[in-house]
Design a protein around this motif. Structure first.
Motif, PDB file in Angstrom:
ATOM      1  N   SER A  75      57.611 -92.350  -7.455  1.00  0.00           N
ATOM      2  CA  SER A  75      57.906 -93.665  -8.033  1.00  0.00           C
ATOM      3  C   SER A  75      57.078 -94.756  -7.361  1.00  0.00           C
ATOM      4  N   VAL A  76      57.071 -94.771  -6.027  1.00  0.00           N
ATOM      5  CA  VAL A  76      56.320 -95.790  -5.291  1.00  0.00           C
ATOM      6  C   VAL A  76      54.826 -95.638  -5.555  1.00  0.00           C
ATOM      7  N   TYR A  77      54.349 -94.414  -5.543  1.00  0.00           N
ATOM      8  CA  TYR A  77      52.920 -94.166  -5.718  1.00  0.00           C
ATOM      9  C   TYR A  77      52.432 -94.636  -7.080  1.00  0.00           C
ATOM     10  N   LEU A  78      53.167 -94.268  -8.127  1.00  0.00           N
ATOM     11  CA  LEU A  78      52.755 -94.658  -9.473  1.00  0.00           C
ATOM     12  C   LEU A  78      52.815 -96.167  -9.670  1.00  0.00           C
ATOM     13  N   LYS A  79      53.849 -96.789  -9.093  1.00  0.00           N
ATOM     14  CA  LYS A  79      54.038 -98.230  -9.281  1.00  0.00           C
ATOM     15  C   LYS A  79      52.962 -99.041  -8.571  1.00  0.00           C
ATOM     16  N   THR A  80      52.474 -98.542  -7.438  1.00  0.00           N
ATOM     17  CA  THR A  80      51.480 -99.293  -6.659  1.00  0.00           C
ATOM     18  C   THR A  80      50.037 -98.900  -6.995  1.00  0.00           C
ATOM     19  N   ASN A  81      49.851 -97.852  -7.763  1.00  0.00           N
ATOM     20  CA  ASN A  81      48.508 -97.301  -7.958  1.00  0.00           C
ATOM     21  C   ASN A  81      47.560 -98.268  -8.655  1.00  0.00           C
ATOM     22  N   LEU A  82      48.079 -99.037  -9.614  1.00  0.00           N
ATOM     23  CA  LEU A  82      47.208 -99.949 -10.354  1.00  0.00           C
ATOM     24  C   LEU A  82      46.655-101.066  -9.475  1.00  0.00           C
ATOM     25  N   ALA A  83      47.314-101.331  -8.357  1.00  0.00           N
ATOM     26  CA  ALA A  83      46.871-102.420  -7.477  1.00  0.00           C
ATOM     27  C   ALA A  83      45.518-102.144  -6.835  1.00  0.00           C
ATOM     28  N   LYS A  84      45.042-100.898  -6.902  1.00  0.00           N
ATOM     29  CA  LYS A  84      43.744-100.582  -6.296  1.00  0.00           C
ATOM     30  C   LYS A  84      42.593-101.245  -7.054  1.00  0.00           C
ATOM     31  N   TYR A  85      42.855-101.685  -8.283  1.00  0.00           N
ATOM     32  CA  TYR A  85      41.808-102.340  -9.060  1.00  0.00           C
ATOM     33  C   TYR A  85      41.682-103.825  -8.726  1.00  0.00           C
ATOM     34  N   LEU A  86      42.598-104.343  -7.927  1.00  0.00           N
ATOM     35  CA  LEU A  86      42.491-105.739  -7.511  1.00  0.00           C
ATOM     36  C   LEU A  86      41.395-105.890  -6.463  1.00  0.00           C
ATOM     37  N   PRO A  87      40.749-107.056  -6.386  1.00  0.00           N
ATOM     38  CA  PRO A  87      39.703-107.280  -5.380  1.00  0.00           C
ATOM     39  C   PRO A  87      40.210-106.987  -3.972  1.00  0.00           C
ATOM     40  N   GLY A  88      39.386-106.294  -3.215  1.00  0.00           N
ATOM     41  CA  GLY A  88      39.757-105.928  -1.861  1.00  0.00           C
ATOM     42  C   GLY A  88      40.114-104.456  -1.740  1.00  0.00           C
ATOM     43  N   ASN A  89      40.623-103.856  -2.836  1.00  0.00           N
ATOM     44  CA  ASN A  89      40.913-102.424  -2.890  1.00  0.00           C
ATOM     45  C   ASN A  89      41.860-101.978  -1.764  1.00  0.00           C
ATOM     46  N   VAL A  90      42.793-102.832  -1.360  1.00  0.00           N
ATOM     47  CA  VAL A  90      43.743-102.470  -0.306  1.00  0.00           C
ATOM     48  C   VAL A  90      45.187-102.750  -0.711  1.00  0.00           C
ATOM     49  N   TRP A  91      45.395-103.403  -1.846  1.00  0.00           N
ATOM     50  CA  TRP A  91      46.731-103.859  -2.194  1.00  0.00           C
ATOM     51  C   TRP A  91      47.664-102.710  -2.535  1.00  0.00           C
ATOM     52  N   HIS A  92      47.153-101.577  -3.011  1.00  0.00           N
ATOM     53  CA  HIS A  92      48.023-100.422  -3.253  1.00  0.00           C
ATOM     54  C   HIS A  92      48.541 -99.865  -1.929  1.00  0.00           C
ATOM     55  N   PHE A  93      47.715 -99.925  -0.875  1.00  0.00           N
ATOM     56  CA  PHE A  93      48.171 -99.502   0.450  1.00  0.00           C
ATOM     57  C   PHE A  93      49.268-100.440   0.960  1.00  0.00           C
ATOM     58  N   TYR A  94      49.051-101.725   0.769  1.00  0.00           N
ATOM     59  CA  TYR A  94      50.039-102.716   1.210  1.00  0.00           C
ATOM     60  C   TYR A  94      51.383-102.489   0.507  1.00  0.00           C
ATOM     61  N   GLY A  95      51.328-102.206  -0.797  1.00  0.00           N
ATOM     62  CA  GLY A  95      52.554-101.969  -1.550  1.00  0.00           C
ATOM     63  C   GLY A  95      53.305-100.752  -1.044  1.00  0.00           C
ATOM     64  N   ARG A  96      52.569 -99.697  -0.665  1.00  0.00           N
ATOM     65  CA  ARG A  96      53.235 -98.485  -0.166  1.00  0.00           C
ATOM     66  C   ARG A  96      53.835 -98.710   1.214  1.00  0.00           C
ATOM     67  N   ILE A  97      53.116 -99.434   2.064  1.00  0.00           N
ATOM     68  CA  ILE A  97      53.648 -99.731   3.397  1.00  0.00           C
ATOM     69  C   ILE A  97      54.919-100.565   3.282  1.00  0.00           C
TER      70      ILE A  97
ATOM     71  N   GLU B  99      47.335 -93.903 -15.470  1.00  0.00           N
ATOM     72  CA  GLU B  99      47.897 -94.722 -14.388  1.00  0.00           C
ATOM     73  C   GLU B  99      48.835 -95.793 -14.940  1.00  0.00           C
ATOM     74  N   THR B 100      48.440 -96.394 -16.062  1.00  0.00           N
ATOM     75  CA  THR B 100      49.277 -97.425 -16.676  1.00  0.00           C
ATOM     76  C   THR B 100      50.579 -96.834 -17.205  1.00  0.00           C
ATOM     77  N   LEU B 101      50.481 -95.666 -17.836  1.00  0.00           N
ATOM     78  CA  LEU B 101      51.683 -94.986 -18.320  1.00  0.00           C
ATOM     79  C   LEU B 101      52.615 -94.642 -17.166  1.00  0.00           C
ATOM     80  N   GLY B 102      52.026 -94.155 -16.076  1.00  0.00           N
ATOM     81  CA  GLY B 102      52.838 -93.805 -14.915  1.00  0.00           C
ATOM     82  C   GLY B 102      53.589 -95.001 -14.370  1.00  0.00           C
ATOM     83  N   ALA B 103      52.893 -96.126 -14.190  1.00  0.00           N
ATOM     84  CA  ALA B 103      53.539 -97.340 -13.682  1.00  0.00           C
ATOM     85  C   ALA B 103      54.586 -97.843 -14.676  1.00  0.00           C
TER      86      ALA B 103
END
Length: 311
Positions: A92-114, A296-300
């Motif tokens: 659940s957490v992985y799918l929900k945060t996965n799309l954030a990797k497309y944001l500038p910086g490419n670190v926001w999916h990591f931040y969401g999981r932490i 990825e969008t379907l998963g989120a």
């Protein structure tokens, strides 16, 4: 020696790193645009039949399952670090945060999981270590999976030696002693605070096997996408698996556009262009980008719907 130290200092300057990043992006985009311009008419002539649309639907399902599976693998990493977390929560957490990797910086999916890890009572340093360990294991898994079709990539005379070197090197890198040193170094490079960081106590064989499974599933999704464009011979499957994996790895590790956009496509075209028509490869990689984004969008979206129903 002083000149060498000065050179290394100069190469490490943030301004130079930024310039190199934009140079890579510019070169990749130029290559892609040039290739598209030269082969656009061939691409426009490709038609997808009814069976091809079914193949794309299957590719989307496989790719979605691959992302769900790697969510489970992330929980295995946390379990290796002594945490008791459930697989369903990790997915659940992985799918929900996965799309954030497309944001500038490419670190926001990591931040969401932490952040999500902290909410279930896991220490922040362990959560940070888990998101640092995951990409390292993915890179190691890609080096292993990429060996499958190495002989078909134009270097048959060196393939056995290169396979042995890559395999031994990869298995060495994920040894706990080496891995702990690498994680410490990565944490410093990312300026991440890891107070009294936990250490990997044993060889992470289960998470490594999980990441190998993830990449094999992603490769299968790419093959199903390619089938929508052109027929594939059985003996071409190892080539497609290897080419996809190396292209995915280049998009994963080379600093470029968010989500490896452009790097993946350029590498896949370079590797497969000698075995299939450029128009077929262009169409396949473009379609697969859409398939992956849709998965990825379907998963989120499924996670959000499930959370609303259980709220």
């Amino acid at each position: 020696m002083g000149h060498l130290r000065s050179l290394l200092t100069w190469l490490g300057q943030p301004s130079l790193k930024k310039a190199l990043r934009w140079l890579i992006i510019g070169a990749v985009l130029f290559f892609l645009l040039q290739t598209i311009r030269d082969h656009w008419q061939e691409v426009a002539q490709i038609r997808i039949e009814r069976a091809g649309w079914a193949s794309l639907a299957i590719a989307t399902g496989i790719t979605l399952f691959a992302h769900m599976f790697t969510g489970y693998v992330w929980t295995w990493i946390l379990q290796e670090l002594g945490q008791s977390v459930k697989g369903a929560w990790g997915v659940s957490v992985y799918l929900k945060t996965n799309l954030a990797k497309y944001l500038p910086g490419n670190v926001w999916h990591f931040y969401g999981r932490i952040t999500s890890v902290k909410k279930v009572g896991v220490a922040a340093n362990i959560g940070t270590l888990s998101v640092l360990l995951e990409p390292l294991l993915m890179v190691a898994a890609a080096c292993i999976v990429g060996l499958i079709g190495l002989r078909r990539l134009g270097i048959p005379q060196f393939a056995p030696v290169l396979q042995a070197i890559l395999l031994i090197g990869t298995l060495t890198v994920v040894h706990p002693r080496i891995l702990n040193a690498l994680l410490k170094r990565v944490a410093k490079l990312k300026k991440t605070s890891l107070d009294a960081p936990p250490r990997i106590r044993r060889y992470p064989i289960l998470p490594l096997l999980g990441e190998i499974g993830f990449l094999l599933l992603r490769s299968l999704g790419f093959i199903a996408t390619f089938l929508a464009i052109a027929p594939i011979q059985t003996d071409q499957i190892p080539l497609l698996v290897s080419s996809f994996t190396w292209a995915w790895l280049m998009g994963f590790i080379i600093p470029g556009l968010p989500g490896g956009v452009g790097i993946f496509e350029a590498t896949a075209i370079a590797l497969l262009g000698q075995h299939f028509s450029t128009a077929q490869v262009l169409s396949a990689v473009a379609l697969y980008r859409l398939v992956n984004t849709l998965a990825e969008t379907l998963g989120a979206g499924l996670v959000v719907i499930d959370e609303q129903q259980n709220y």
